[in-house]
Design an enzyme around this catalytic site. Structure first.
Site, PDB file in Angstrom:
ATOM      1  N   LYS A 129       6.504  19.739  96.054  1.00  0.00           N
ATOM      2  CA  LYS A 129       7.195  20.252  94.874  1.00  0.00           C
ATOM      3  C   LYS A 129       6.569  19.649  93.616  1.00  0.00           C
ATOM      4  CE  LYS A 129      12.042  20.653  93.275  1.00  0.00           C
ATOM      5  NZ  LYS A 129      13.447  20.369  93.689  1.00  0.00           N
ATOM      6  N   SER A 202      16.143  24.802  93.005  1.00  0.00           N
ATOM      7  CA  SER A 202      14.984  24.114  92.440  1.00  0.00           C
ATOM      8  C   SER A 202      13.817  23.964  93.408  1.00  0.00           C
ATOM      9  CB  SER A 202      15.387  22.764  91.847  1.00  0.00           C
ATOM     10  OG  SER A 202      15.577  21.792  92.826  1.00  0.00           O
ATOM     11  N   SER A 226      19.373  21.285  96.636  1.00  0.00           N
ATOM     12  CA  SER A 226      18.099  21.996  96.481  1.00  0.00           C
ATOM     13  C   SER A 226      17.065  21.776  97.572  1.00  0.00           C
ATOM     14  CB  SER A 226      17.484  21.676  95.115  1.00  0.00           C
ATOM     15  OG  SER A 226      18.229  22.309  94.105  1.00  0.00           O
TER      16      SER A 226
END
Length: 524
Positions: A129, A202, A226
């Site tokens: 991420k 997210s 998330s």
């Protein structure tokens, strides 16, 4: 300036649906079935040599690399070709690190050829991420404020993955600041099962890339759900570890006391491999827990006989999509058939309004270098969230933390009576917003008004099954457990006591091996 009542309503709405305001749900039916039809509306079950290379498990490609049946360079090139072919419409990657990945793959092949095999991540292409610092590569957090930020060191989790020999393909898209909505200047990941489905807040880029075979595993973060939202929505496995088990050093912060970093993969064993690599004490993170990483693979095949599984039917089924509750109860039946015992428990009600208070207060402080100095550069949703956080007083925050501590004590007392709690990951497979796209979401107050109309916390709030474990910092694992009539993935969540990741992986793996949901992949 907001009035106290308006602020409370806003914080309550955040506690109900911190992800985004959904305005509807698909009708859904169905239960998981063992050994039955292998075809869904949007995917087909395939395994072993029948699966395309990009859909093999991390564990399978690792064994092929170790046996030198395939090189890391070949595997990495396959992944880069697939990213080039399909990610233009899935939009999971913020930055593709093609040349560094190729170089790392060649180095992995040289080391393996020389007999220096580091373990099951060596030579395997993964992604992280875009909150995780990567030395010399942009780490943007999906906000223009950080669009030019290039760290000069790696996050601990990145350092540990590459230290284990993993090949980093790139950085994955997310919502602005890892909160709820996307900034208009950044891409919105598209769910590979159905573009009409939400991709899951997210860590959506991580969910999409992993589900679509654009990496063999990824990292996500979880502050209010998330890791679990995109894992559920994209039909993959996600582990939210015990708070502090995985270092947050070099990971952009949303709310420090709630933030967790964890793996997202296509099987439980793959998640265990990644979590073993990234977990353990870190002197650079004073909140990291002492001690080494857990040995998750050692007990993976131990079975579930004698384990006690807590189930609160009112909590897990009332106000929940019948397809979801039916699939979760079906999963519990499978685990009982395998030898576990179902135990009735009562899940305490979480103070959802306090999630919004705590998160907003801590987020403002995490962004103190840029907010309010550069307030105009933030998007309408995240900027509004920061403005709300700036109004939360120290006394309000302290009171919220006290209520959180009280809830945590009651939640942990319930968990102490069982080996794991069984519940859904989400209340329903959520569709995209009706009539609006994430990147054109209106003003923050308007979005919260829509949330307040759609959800009634805690009965049908989107965080009903996620926020409690973020409050308490207890670990969870989300595992695919079926599909609804429209072909949308459904997800089982197992919640455990602190540092019970070994037990959770053992349970998740046993369920996974008794069913075939993990063998189904979107037809991308």
């Amino acid at each position: 300036m907001r009035t106290a009542m308006t602020r409370r309503a806003a914080l309550a709405a955040l506690g109900a649906g911190a992800a985004v305001p959904f305005l509807g749900s698909r009708a859904a039916t169905g239960r998981p079935r063992r050994g039955t039809s292998r075809q869904t509306a949007t995917g087909t079950a395939v395994s072993g040599s029948d699966a395309p290379l990009h859909y093999l498990s991390l564990r399978e490609v690792a064994s092929r690399i170790e046996a030198r049946e395939i090189s890391s360079a070949e595997l990495t090139e396959n992944q880069l070709d697939r990213i080039a072919a399909v990610d233009g419409r899935l939009r999971s990657y913020a930055t593709v690190m093609a040349e560094p990945a190729r170089a790392a793959a060649l180095e992995a092949d040289r080391e393996i050829a020389a007999g220096n095999y580091r373990g099951p991540l060596h030579g395997v292409p993964i992604a992280v991420k875009d909150l995780c610092y990567t030395r010399g590569v942009r780490t943007m957090g999906a906000t223009p404020v950080l669009a030019d930020f290039v760290p000069d060191y790696d996050a601990t989790v990145v350092e540990r993955l590459t230290g284990a020999g993993a090949v980093l393909l790139g950085k994955l898209n997310l919502t602005e600041g890892a909160m709820a909505a996307y900034h208009p200047d950044f891409d919105v990941p598209v769910n590979p099962w159905d573009p009409g489905l939400w991709a899951g807040a997210s860590s959506s880029g991580s969910g999409v890339a992993t589900a679509a075979g654009l990496c063999f595993g990824s990292l996500g973060s979880d502050t209010g759900g998330s890791i679990r939202f995109p894992s559920a929505q994209c039909g993959i496995v996600g582990i939210k570890p015990t708070w502090g088990l995985v270092s947050r050093y070099g990971v952009l912060e949303l709310a420090g006391s709630l933030d967790h970093v964890g793996p997202m993969t296509r099987t439980v064993a793959d998640a265990a491999i990644m979590l073993e690599a990234i977990a353990g004490a870190d002197p650079n993170d004073p909140t990291s827990l002492p001690g080494p990483a857990p040995r998750l693979l050692d007990g993976l095949d131990a079975g579930v006989a004698g384990l006690r599984l807590g189930y609160d039917r009112q909590y897990a089924a009332n106000g929940v999509d019948p397809a979801v509750s039916g699939a979760v109860e079906g999963a519990l039946d499978v685990l009982v058939e395998l030898g576990a015992a179902a135990v009735e428990v009562e899940v305490p009600e979480a103070p959802f309004v306090d999630w919004g208070t705590i998160c907003a207060y801590e987020t403002v402080r995490a962004h103190a270098d840029n907010y309010p100095l550069r307030a105009s550069e933030y998007g309408p949703y995240f900027g509004g969230f920061l403005a709300l956080g700036a109004t939360v007083t120290d006394a309000e925050y302290a009171a919220a933390m006290e209520r959180r501590a009280d809830f945590t004590a009651r939640f942990e007392a319930m968990l102490a009576t069982v080996d794991a709690l069984v519940c859904p990951s989400t209340t329903t497979p959520f569709p995209m917003l009706d009539g609006m796209a994430y990147d054109t979401m209106g003003a923050f107050d308007e979005a919260l008004a829509a949330i307040a109309q759609r959800f009634d916390p805690p009965l049908t709030g989107i965080q009903r099954f996620t926020a409690p474990a973020d409050f308490a910092g207890t670990p969870t694992i989300s595992v695919p457990c079926g599909f609804n009539a429209a072909g949308a993935p459904l997800s089982l969540q197992l919640v455990g006591r602190d540092r019970s990741e070994t037990t959770l992986c053992r349970l998740g793996h046993a369920y996974e091996q008794a069913t075939e949901w993990h063998l189904r992949h979107p037809e991308v």
